[in-house]
Design an enzyme around this catalytic site. Structure first.
Site, PDB file in Angstrom:
ATOM      1  N   SER A 126       1.269  -1.281   0.235  1.00 23.53           N
ATOM      2  CA  SER A 126      -0.313  -0.173  -0.488  1.00 23.53           C
ATOM      3  C   SER A 126       0.638   1.011   0.273  1.00 23.53           C
ATOM      4  O   SER A 126       1.748   1.161   0.379  1.00 23.53           O
ATOM      5  CB  SER A 126      -0.766  -0.224   1.245  1.00 23.53           C
ATOM      6  N   TYR A 151      -1.937  -0.685  10.984  1.00 25.03           N
ATOM      7  CA  TYR A 151      -2.803  -0.825   9.478  1.00 25.03           C
ATOM      8  C   TYR A 151      -0.764  -0.637   8.962  1.00 25.03           C
ATOM      9  O   TYR A 151      -0.673  -2.021   7.588  1.00 25.03           O
ATOM     10  CB  TYR A 151      -3.523  -0.718   8.709  1.00 25.03           C
ATOM     11  N   LYS A 155       2.556  -3.570   6.687  1.00 22.80           N
ATOM     12  CA  LYS A 155       2.418  -3.421   5.488  1.00 22.80           C
ATOM     13  C   LYS A 155       3.911  -3.073   5.223  1.00 22.80           C
ATOM     14  O   LYS A 155       5.030  -4.089   4.373  1.00 22.80           O
ATOM     15  CB  LYS A 155       1.763  -2.432   4.376  1.00 22.80           C
TER      16      LYS A 155
HETATM   17  C1  WQD Z   1      -9.756   9.291   1.290  1.00 23.06           C
HETATM   18  C2  WQD Z   1      -9.966  10.676   1.654  1.00 23.06           C
HETATM   19  C3  WQD Z   1      -9.921  11.684   4.273  1.00 23.06           C
HETATM   20  C4  WQD Z   1     -14.375   9.247   4.701  1.00 23.06           C
HETATM   21  C5  WQD Z   1      -6.130   4.385   2.880  1.00 23.06           C
HETATM   22  C6  WQD Z   1      -5.302   3.171   3.607  1.00 23.06           C
HETATM   23  C7  WQD Z   1      -4.450   2.331   2.499  1.00 23.06           C
HETATM   24  C8  WQD Z   1      -5.683   1.333   1.456  1.00 23.06           C
HETATM   25  C9  WQD Z   1      -7.589   3.118   0.907  1.00 23.06           C
HETATM   26  C10 WQD Z   1      -5.989   0.094   2.023  1.00 23.06           C
HETATM   27  C11 WQD Z   1      -9.387  11.294   2.668  1.00 23.06           C
HETATM   28  C12 WQD Z   1     -11.329  11.790   3.344  1.00 23.06           C
HETATM   29  C13 WQD Z   1     -12.651   9.822   3.391  1.00 23.06           C
HETATM   30  C14 WQD Z   1     -14.817   9.976   4.961  1.00 23.06           C
HETATM   31  C15 WQD Z   1     -13.475  12.079   4.685  1.00 23.06           C
HETATM   32  N1  WQD Z   1      -7.080   1.192   2.582  1.00 23.06           N
HETATM   33  N2  WQD Z   1     -12.830  11.294   3.760  1.00 23.06           N
HETATM   34  N3  WQD Z   1     -14.374  11.177   4.740  1.00 23.06           N
HETATM   35  O1  WQD Z   1      -7.115   7.014   4.074  1.00 23.06           O
HETATM   36  O2  WQD Z   1      -5.865   7.762   1.684  1.00 23.06           O
HETATM   37  O3  WQD Z   1      -6.090   5.038   2.460  1.00 23.06           O
HETATM   38  O4  WQD Z   1      -7.324   3.131   2.614  1.00 23.06           O
HETATM   39  O5  WQD Z   1      -5.976  -0.913   1.157  1.00 23.06           O
HETATM   40  O6  WQD Z   1      -4.134   1.596   2.553  1.00 23.06           O
HETATM   41  O7  WQD Z   1      -4.574   4.110   3.980  1.00 23.06           O
HETATM   42  O8  WQD Z   1      -8.175   6.227   2.203  1.00 23.06           O
HETATM   43  O9  WQD Z   1     -11.062   6.773   1.548  1.00 23.06           O
HETATM   44  O10 WQD Z   1     -10.800   6.758   3.652  1.00 23.06           O
HETATM   45  O11 WQD Z   1      -9.632   8.803   2.648  1.00 23.06           O
HETATM   46  O12 WQD Z   1     -13.245  13.155   3.735  1.00 23.06           O
HETATM   47  O13 WQD Z   1     -15.953  10.290   5.202  1.00 23.06           O
HETATM   48  O14 WQD Z   1     -10.912  10.730   2.193  1.00 23.06           O
HETATM   49  O15 WQD Z   1      -9.830  12.588   5.407  1.00 23.06           O
HETATM   50  O16 WQD Z   1      -8.996  12.445   2.875  1.00 23.06           O
HETATM   51  P1  WQD Z   1      -6.802   6.675   2.665  1.00 23.06           P
HETATM   52  P2  WQD Z   1      -9.995   7.167   2.105  1.00 23.06           P
END
Ligand code: WQD
Length: 349
Positions: A126, A151, A155
């Site tokens: 990741s 998490y 990785k």
């Molecule tokens: C993306 C953006 C949030 C939800 C993680 C893991 C990565 C992969 C994908 C497994 C951020 C914003 C989110 C919400 C929001 N996991 N957001 N409101 O954190 O970039 O990556 O998940 O494979 O390894 O690190 O993904 O989709 O959680 O967030 O504003 O209700 O969307 O703050 O900026 P992230 P995400």
């Protein structure tokens, strides 16, 4: 046909990869204990490909049970290892559960790869391994920063375990660093089935638009970015899936430059949260009910990929745009709600 064993084959990326492998002539078998997935998703694979996939509902942390799957499936040509817990927030609350599950599962599957002389291994890594990068876009040589969550740390450790193993093992491996996988297969017959309230952005958007969630919160609009919200590299899950098929061919054709090659799997484009929402509103022809909330702990400000290595070495291309990602995600959510009205998986409280 060469047989590929896919761990976590009932998961979001796993199930899309099963489809791509079958469509590219591989025979596949899955190991998935369905602790975070539904075996019913394999019906979608059969409807898309015409092939029924066998899943062994085995916990990879049980070495004897895992070993038995290999005894029943001799001459496996390659393993793709997806099976892991992946909720960043949950990992902060329950670090030992993450270290226990993600690392023991990896160690057991690697022990079986050695014992049964499986020659090729693809590891689901990741972009989280980069932590909060000083510069973007990140290349595979960008130094790892301290992981922002247990998490992400599993990785990083997973990659190191494999790097050390291949120094003395004949195993040939590829590490694939996913950025943000989103969207669903164009058929809307398979897609993401989030457990409980979705932590990730796109399922939160589609469940809000479907009326499952009352509203969606944007976690912060005071970041030093073009519109104040965080920047990420969103990549269609089917593009991620095809990269696994290409990685296996790369290993099987003996083209690997080392015994542990690393590739970034991102579109190479950074989009802000608000830009993703705007694209979703365009595609769904609807206004999303969201408000701006406080920042989420552990979020990096901006990260997106330099994906030239995967393009040049694996021959990988991104076929889907952000608009395609939003459209397929929305099609899937509407299909899910039609088939399973009110779907929010109770498997997790
Ligand atoms: C993306 C953006 C949030 C939800 C993680 C893991 C990565 C992969 C994908 C497994 C951020 C914003 C989110 C919400 C929001 N996991 N957001 N409101 O954190 O970039 O990556 O998940 O494979 O390894 O690190 O993904 O989709 O959680 O967030 O504003 O209700 O969307 O703050 O900026 P992230 P995400």
């Amino acid at each position: 046909m060469k047989k590929i064993l896919v761990t976590g084959g009932c998961g979001y990326i796993g199930v899309h990869t099963l489809v791509d492998l079958i469509e590219n002539g591989f025979d596949v078998v899955s190991i998935d204990n369905n602790s975070r997935s539904h075996a019913s998703i394999l019906h979608g694979v059969e409807r898309i490909t015409g092939k029924r996939v066998k899943n062994y509902p085995v916990d990879l942390c049980n070495f004897t049970d895992t070993q038995a799957v290999f005894q029943e499936n001799p001459h496996i040509s390659g393993i793709i290892h997806f099976a892991a817990y992946k909720a960043v927030g949950e990992s902060v609350e329950q670090p030992l559960m993450y270290f226990d599950n993600n690392l023991n599962a990896l160690i057991n599957i690697l022990r079986c790869a050695e014992e049964f002389q499986v020659p090729h291994f693809v590891f689901s890594s990741s972009c989280t391994v980069y932590g909060n990068p000083d510069h973007v876009p990140v290349t595979e040589e960008t130094p790892m920063k301290p992981a922002e969550s247990p998490y992400g740390y599993t990785k990083q450790m997973g990659e190191e375990i494999i790097r050390h193993l291949v120094k003395t093992s004949p195993l040939k491996t590829v590490l694939l660093r996913y950025f943000n996988p989103v969207g669903a297969h164009p058929s809307a017959l398979i897609g993401e089935m989030p457990l409980g309230k979705p932590a990730n952005l796109v399922p939160a958007i589609t469940q809000t638009a479907a009326g499952i969630l009352p509203e969606m919160k944007v976690f912060g609009q005071d970041y030093p970015t073009r519109d104040g919200s965080c920047v990420r590299d969103y990549i269609h899950v089917s593009d991620i899936a095809h990269a696994h098929t290409l990685a296996l061919h790369y290993l099987m054709d003996g083209k690997n430059e080392t015994s542990c090659d690393v590739f970034n799997l991102g579109s190479g484009n950074g989009f802000t949260v608000l830009e993703v929402i705007q694209m979703f509103e365009k595609v769904s022809k609807s206004k999303l009910n969201y408000t701006i909330g406080p920042r989420r702990a552990g979020d990096v400000i901006a990260i997106y990929a330099n994906n030239e290595k995967a393009k040049n070495v694996l021959g990988w291309e991104c076929r889907y745009s952000l608009e395609d990602m939003m459209r397929t995600a929305w099609d899937w959510e509407q299909k899910l709600q039609k088939d399973l009205p009110g779907y929010v998986d109770p498997m997790l409280n």
